[in-house]
Scaffold this active site. Sequence first.
Site, PDB file in Angstrom:
ATOM      1  N   PHE A  55      43.318   9.254  27.821  1.00 49.04           N
ATOM      2  CA  PHE A  55      42.474   8.534  28.779  1.00 49.04           C
ATOM      3  C   PHE A  55      40.996   8.870  28.631  1.00 49.04           C
ATOM      4  CE2 PHE A  55      44.669  12.052  30.943  1.00 49.04           C
ATOM      5  CZ  PHE A  55      43.591  12.881  31.261  1.00 49.04           C
ATOM      6  N   GLY A  58      38.325   6.322  26.993  1.00 47.97           N
ATOM      7  CA  GLY A  58      37.685   5.235  27.732  1.00 47.97           C
ATOM      8  C   GLY A  58      37.209   5.616  29.114  1.00 47.97           C
ATOM      9  N   HIS A  59      37.389   6.857  29.523  1.00 51.14           N
ATOM     10  CA  HIS A  59      37.040   7.273  30.901  1.00 51.14           C
ATOM     11  C   HIS A  59      36.310   8.593  30.883  1.00 51.14           C
ATOM     12  CE1 HIS A  59      37.724   8.118  35.232  1.00 51.14           C
ATOM     13  NE2 HIS A  59      37.835   6.804  35.303  1.00 51.14           N
ATOM     14  N   PHE A  60      35.133   8.693  30.606  1.00 50.11           N
ATOM     15  CA  PHE A  60      34.141   7.712  30.201  1.00 50.11           C
ATOM     16  C   PHE A  60      33.563   8.151  28.870  1.00 50.11           C
ATOM     17  CE2 PHE A  60      34.104   7.687  34.874  1.00 50.11           C
ATOM     18  CZ  PHE A  60      34.310   6.348  35.137  1.00 50.11           C
ATOM     19  N   VAL A  65      35.944  12.223  32.123  1.00 51.33           N
ATOM     20  CA  VAL A  65      36.372  12.582  33.476  1.00 51.33           C
ATOM     21  C   VAL A  65      37.824  12.126  33.627  1.00 51.33           C
ATOM     22  CG1 VAL A  65      36.022  12.163  35.946  1.00 51.33           C
ATOM     23  CG2 VAL A  65      34.040  12.349  34.427  1.00 51.33           C
TER      24      VAL A  65
END
Length: 158
Positions: A55, A58-60, A65
Site C-alpha cells: 500500500f 500509492g499511499h502516498f 503513510v
Amino acid sequence: MMTDNTTPITLPVGVERIRELLPHRYPFLLVDRVIEIVPEQSVVTLKNVTINEPFFDGHFPGHPVMPGVLIVEAMAQSAGLLTQISASLKGGSPSPLFYLAKVDNARFNAPVVPGDQLRMEVKLKRLLRSMGLFEARTLVDGREVASCELLCAARSEK
C-alpha cells in the site's frame, strides 16, 4: 500464562499459528504476533510496518503513510485472534468466522509510517448471541495512534 482451567498458552503466538487461526493471507494478514492474552477478555498483538508493504506505493508516493482503514483491519484481526484462541483453549472446535460489521468512534491521532511497530490492544466488551463488541486501540512507541469500537458478527451458515 495459564487460563482458569490450567490450559497453557504458549506466547508469543507466531505468524505460522496466526495463519492457522485466521483466513487472511498476504497482503491482508496484518498481525505478526500475539504477545499477551487473557482468554475471552483481551489480547495484545503486534504488526511490524515495513516499507515493503504494497500500500505504500500509492499511499502516498514520497510520503508513505499506512492507511487508517488497514489499522482498523489490524485491530479487527486481533479481535478475531482473541475469539479463535479463546475457543481453542476450551478444547472445542474453532470459533465461527467473524466478519467486521460496524466500526464506531474511529480516531486517528498520528500517522503510521515504515519502521513503526503497531501494538494493538483489544478488549471484549460483551458477547451477544453471535456478535462481539470490542474496544480497540493501537499504539506506536507507547503513544496511541488509533482507536475504535468494533462490532463483529459470526458468519451465518447458508
